[in-house]
Design a protein around this motif. Structure first.
Motif, mmCIF file in Angstrom:
data_model
loop_
_atom_site.group_PDB
_atom_site.id
_atom_site.type_symbol
_atom_site.label_atom_id
_atom_site.label_comp_id
_atom_site.label_asym_id
_atom_site.label_seq_id
_atom_site.Cartn_x
_atom_site.Cartn_y
_atom_site.Cartn_z
ATOM 1 N N GLU A 59 -59.209 -4.989 98.108
ATOM 2 C CA GLU A 59 -59.914 -4.050 97.234
ATOM 3 C C GLU A 59 -61.062 -3.339 97.942
ATOM 4 N N ASP A 60 -61.827 -4.067 98.741
ATOM 5 C CA ASP A 60 -63.001 -3.472 99.370
ATOM 6 C C ASP A 60 -62.662 -2.602 100.574
ATOM 7 N N GLN A 61 -61.387 -2.471 100.909
ATOM 8 C CA GLN A 61 -60.976 -1.611 102.019
ATOM 9 C C GLN A 61 -60.250 -0.349 101.557
ATOM 10 N N ARG A 64 -61.825 4.738 96.849
ATOM 11 C CA ARG A 64 -61.648 4.870 95.402
ATOM 12 C C ARG A 64 -61.787 6.331 94.983
ATOM 13 N N GLY A 120 -67.273 2.752 90.912
ATOM 14 C CA GLY A 120 -67.295 2.881 92.361
ATOM 15 C C GLY A 120 -66.493 4.002 92.966
ATOM 16 N N GLY A 339 -66.037 2.475 100.445
ATOM 17 C CA GLY A 339 -67.343 2.106 99.921
ATOM 18 C C GLY A 339 -68.451 3.056 100.300
#
Length: 395
Positions: A59-61, A64, A120, A339
């Motif tokens: 998810e954090d890579q 979005r 995000g 991010g």
């Protein structure tokens, strides 16, 4: 909300428009990985590493991206068509480096934007309606999130808002320039009252001046048959102009054409990008020979066939904006660390981008410039009489 996944292709910044167009065609044909041939000034950045054998990134890579469109209410049909096309682009691009989330603007565009930002998202695709863009723009700007809107209202562009919608300015300029090249220099125009008509009027005057033609008469109307008939009479001597721009939809053109011919005018009829969505024009003998400028339908036809196969019905014409905006996001994603803020400077790439609707780039006002072709209406259908340039270096 609905989520989709895609993997970005490595960026090919020096890719030619022809190669980029070929890449889009191959994506529509079902190829998930395409390496176009062409000169490269700098090597592309490495693709993002996958977190499993399935290719799904943690998810954090994932970058979005929010898509803001009406998914309920009166505009739900077109909104869902755009959303479907956006997900198609993610699948067709062959990867999973972008996390795409849909937000319904019919319950409030500002609320949709606030939710998207709270979750995000660093890039907003949409909204569709100009009032919704106005509501979303300051909310997104406060968090330095660019908005790639599907509207054609140029008054909402700028300050982080980029317009993907089709505007009359370029189509009027293209068809007027083509007409002048064919010896038509005395121009008249019928323009509807309202924002679109004002933009078309201004575009007409600028295009005529640039082409060395003369606007001998320009009349406005309020889209009623009586008002349209009166405007045609006010055009003056029917022999005083050799080309007439009807800056309105194909439906209005079908009403105007017999009135124009009844007035005694034999002028060449000219139209804008709005005619591209009216299939009935080719059925009218009075419209035969008319010219209008619009984006090419070559790749769109492939897109529409694939869309119909996947969703069981045809897309709305504007759904291509959803597809192309996601291809843009996927292309830039290779240079965009998850991010972090979207690299907005990439939107100013003078080489532009390619998609279903051909080559496009954003001008200094954030409005999409497009490569348009001139089409001629005939009894057997619509043919291209002047192809669109392959890219901005070909103008």
């Amino acid at each position: 909300m609905a989520d989709g996944l895609a993997t970005p292709q490595p960026a090919k910044r020096s890719m030619t428009r022809r190669a980029a167009g070929l890449m889009v065609a191959m994506l529509l044909a079902g190829c998930s990985t395409v390496v176009p041939k062409g000169p490269q000034q700098t090597p592309p950045p490495p693709p993002k590493q996958t977190g499993s054998q399935t290719g799904r990134l943690p998810e954090d890579q994932r970058d979005r991206v929010a898509v803001l469109v009406p998914l309920s209410g009166a505009e739900a049909g077109i909104g869902q068509s755009i959303a479907n096309a956006a997900n198609m682009a993610l699948i067709d691009s062959g990867g999973q480096g972008v996390r795409l989330t849909m937000y319904d603007t019919s319950t409030g565009a500002a609320l949709a934007a606030q939710k998207a930002l709270a979750e995000g998202n660093k890039l907003i695709l949409g909204p569709l309606l100009s009032d919704d863009v106005r509501a979303v723009a300051p909310i997104a700007a406060a968090q330095h999130v660019p908005v790639l809107a599907f509207s054609n209202d140029v008054t909402v562009a700028g300050n982080g808002v980029y317009l993907l919608g089709f505007t009359p300015t370029e189509s009027v300029d293209r068809v007027i320039s083509y007409a002048k090249e064919r010896g038509l220099s005395r121009l008249a125009a019928l323009v509807p009252n309202g924002v679109y008509g004002r933009r078309a009027s201004n575009a007409m005057l600028r295009a005529a001046e640039g082409a060395g033609a003369t606007v001998v008469s320009m009349q406005s109307y309020d889209r009623s048959p009586a008002s349209l008939a009166t405007a045609i009479k006010r055009l003056g001597d029917p022999k005083g102009y050799d080309a007439l721009l009807i800056a309105d939809s194909g439906r209005i053109a079908l009403v105007a054409a017999p009135l124009v011919r009844k007035s005694g005018s034999s002028a060449k009829l000219l139209g804008t990008e709005l005619w591209n969505t009216e299939p009935q024009l080719a059925a009218s003998k009075l419209m035969s020979g008319a010219w209008f400028a619009a984006v090419s339908d070559g790749l769109y036809s492939q897109f529409a066939a694939k869309y119909r196969s996947r969703f069981g019905k045809g897309p709305y014409r504007l759904s291509s904006l959803g597809y192309d905006s996601v291809l843009l996001a996927v292309r830039i994603s290779a240079d965009w660390k998850a991010g972090t803020d979207f690299p907005q400077g990439r939107l100013s790439d003078k080489g532009g981008f390619s998609g279903v609707d051909g080559a496009f780039r954003f001008d200094h006002d954030g409005i999409a410039e497009r490569m348009l072709e001139v089409k001629q209406i005939g009894t057997g259908g619509v043919t291209v009489v002047s192809p669109a340039p392959q890219g901005f270096g070909d103008q």
